[in-house]
Scaffold this active site. Sequence first.
Site, PDB file in Angstrom:
ATOM      1  N   PRO A  21       0.791  -1.223   0.000  1.00 20.64           N
ATOM      2  CA  PRO A  21       0.000   0.000   0.000  1.00 20.64           C
ATOM      3  C   PRO A  21       0.834   1.290   0.000  1.00 20.64           C
ATOM      4  O   PRO A  21       1.899   1.348   0.614  1.00 20.64           O
ATOM      5  CB  PRO A  21      -0.809  -0.100   1.300  1.00 20.64           C
ATOM      6  N   ASN A  22       0.305   2.253  -0.717  1.00 21.90           N
ATOM      7  CA  ASN A  22       0.857   3.611  -0.819  1.00 21.90           C
ATOM      8  C   ASN A  22       2.130   3.703  -1.659  1.00 21.90           C
ATOM      9  O   ASN A  22       2.634   4.803  -1.889  1.00 21.90           O
ATOM     10  CB  ASN A  22       1.111   4.225   0.587  1.00 21.90           C
ATOM     11  N   ARG A  29       5.104  10.999  -2.554  1.00 18.20           N
ATOM     12  CA  ARG A  29       4.841  10.789  -1.129  1.00 18.20           C
ATOM     13  C   ARG A  29       6.131  10.954  -0.310  1.00 18.20           C
ATOM     14  O   ARG A  29       7.139  10.297  -0.617  1.00 18.20           O
ATOM     15  CB  ARG A  29       4.331   9.352  -1.022  1.00 18.20           C
ATOM     16  N   TYR A  34      11.371   8.816   0.983  1.00 19.41           N
ATOM     17  CA  TYR A  34      11.337   7.790  -0.066  1.00 19.41           C
ATOM     18  C   TYR A  34      12.004   8.218  -1.377  1.00 19.41           C
ATOM     19  O   TYR A  34      12.091   7.413  -2.303  1.00 19.41           O
ATOM     20  CB  TYR A  34       9.881   7.373  -0.333  1.00 19.41           C
ATOM     21  N   ASN A  85       7.881  -5.693  -1.437  1.00 17.43           N
ATOM     22  CA  ASN A  85       7.907  -4.594  -0.489  1.00 17.43           C
ATOM     23  C   ASN A  85       6.496  -4.538   0.093  1.00 17.43           C
ATOM     24  O   ASN A  85       5.595  -3.989  -0.523  1.00 17.43           O
ATOM     25  CB  ASN A  85       8.261  -3.269  -1.166  1.00 17.43           C
ATOM     26  N   ALA A  88       3.414  -0.849   4.618  1.00 13.93           N
ATOM     27  CA  ALA A  88       2.943  -0.822   6.020  1.00 13.93           C
ATOM     28  C   ALA A  88       2.496  -2.200   6.503  1.00 13.93           C
ATOM     29  O   ALA A  88       2.548  -2.487   7.713  1.00 13.93           O
ATOM     30  CB  ALA A  88       1.795   0.171   6.154  1.00 13.93           C
ATOM     31  N   GLU A 109      12.480  -9.678   0.929  1.00 14.45           N
ATOM     32  CA  GLU A 109      11.754  -8.490   1.405  1.00 14.45           C
ATOM     33  C   GLU A 109      12.616  -7.255   1.160  1.00 14.45           C
ATOM     34  O   GLU A 109      13.798  -7.265   1.515  1.00 14.45           O
ATOM     35  CB  GLU A 109      11.469  -8.663   2.904  1.00 14.45           C
ATOM     36  N   HIS A 111      12.798  -2.781   1.231  1.00 13.83           N
ATOM     37  CA  HIS A 111      12.204  -1.503   1.633  1.00 13.83           C
ATOM     38  C   HIS A 111      13.054  -0.377   1.073  1.00 13.83           C
ATOM     39  O   HIS A 111      14.292  -0.485   1.024  1.00 13.83           O
ATOM     40  CB  HIS A 111      12.165  -1.373   3.161  1.00 13.83           C
ATOM     41  N   ARG A 118      13.850   4.663  11.725  1.00 15.08           N
ATOM     42  CA  ARG A 118      12.590   5.405  11.780  1.00 15.08           C
ATOM     43  C   ARG A 118      11.813   5.060  13.056  1.00 15.08           C
ATOM     44  O   ARG A 118      12.389   4.549  13.999  1.00 15.08           O
ATOM     45  CB  ARG A 118      11.800   5.098  10.501  1.00 15.08           C
TER      46      ARG A 118
HETATM   47  C1  DQA Z   1       8.391   0.982   3.368  1.00 14.12           C
HETATM   48  C2  DQA Z   1       8.572   1.150   4.880  1.00 14.12           C
HETATM   49  C3  DQA Z   1       7.248   0.962   5.622  1.00 14.12           C
HETATM   50  O1  DQA Z   1       7.437   1.140   7.027  1.00 14.12           O
HETATM   51  C4  DQA Z   1       6.237   1.964   5.144  1.00 14.12           C
HETATM   52  O2  DQA Z   1       4.977   1.746   5.762  1.00 14.12           O
HETATM   53  C5  DQA Z   1       6.100   2.025   3.659  1.00 14.12           C
HETATM   54  C6  DQA Z   1       7.305   1.883   2.830  1.00 14.12           C
HETATM   55  C7  DQA Z   1       9.692   1.302   2.598  1.00 14.12           C
HETATM   56  O3  DQA Z   1       9.774   0.876   1.446  1.00 14.12           O
HETATM   57  O4  DQA Z   1      10.584   1.976   3.107  1.00 14.12           O
HETATM   58  O5  DQA Z   1       5.034   2.266   3.126  1.00 14.12           O
HETATM   59  O6  DQA Z   1       8.059  -0.369   3.106  1.00 14.12           O
END
Ligand code: DQA
Length: 162
Positions: A21-22, A29, A34, A85, A88, A109, A111, A118
């Site tokens: 998500p997102n 964003r 990011y 990825n 959240a 995995e 990120h 963080r």
């Molecule tokens: C994320 C890190 C997560 O904590 C966050 O909720 C994201 C992006 C990253 O790629 O750094 O949406 O997965």
Amino acid sequence: MATRSRRPALQPRRILVIHGPNLNLVGKREPAVYGNETLADIEARLSELADELGVKLEIFQSNSEGALVDRIQSARGQVDGILINPAAYTHTSIALRDALLAAGLPAVEVHLSNVHRREEFRHHSLIAPVAVGQILGFGGESYLLGLRALVALLRGQRSARS
Ligand code: DQA
């Protein structure tokens, strides 16, 4: 004259890339966290690397936990590995973790950000224990490093068996 048995040509490895998500908003964003690279930019770089490595990518992004679970379930037996990825859902989703276990495929995995620098709630991943490994903190490069690692792992498994 003895005929040489022909070995079947190796099929290219297939990798499912999952964005949680997102991540569709990456580039717009929180750029301080990011970066400015969009998801399309990252995917273009991934596709270029996939060509170089001789693997095929299937890419899926969703903001919905159920849709992500459905996509992972349908990958079972259809792809060779998963680059994910979970965004959240990394920190909350037993359902995604169970789907990865059910798929029975090696998963890496990734990120964009270094979640350990963080908020504390980002320090724990429910996905990490069912992943082969984690790569984080390198922006879009995390995906490229993850793809290289996954492909190397799959190639290692193949030569270990053959
Ligand atoms: C994320 C890190 C997560 O904590 C966050 O909720 C994201 C992006 C990253 O790629 O750094 O949406 O997965």
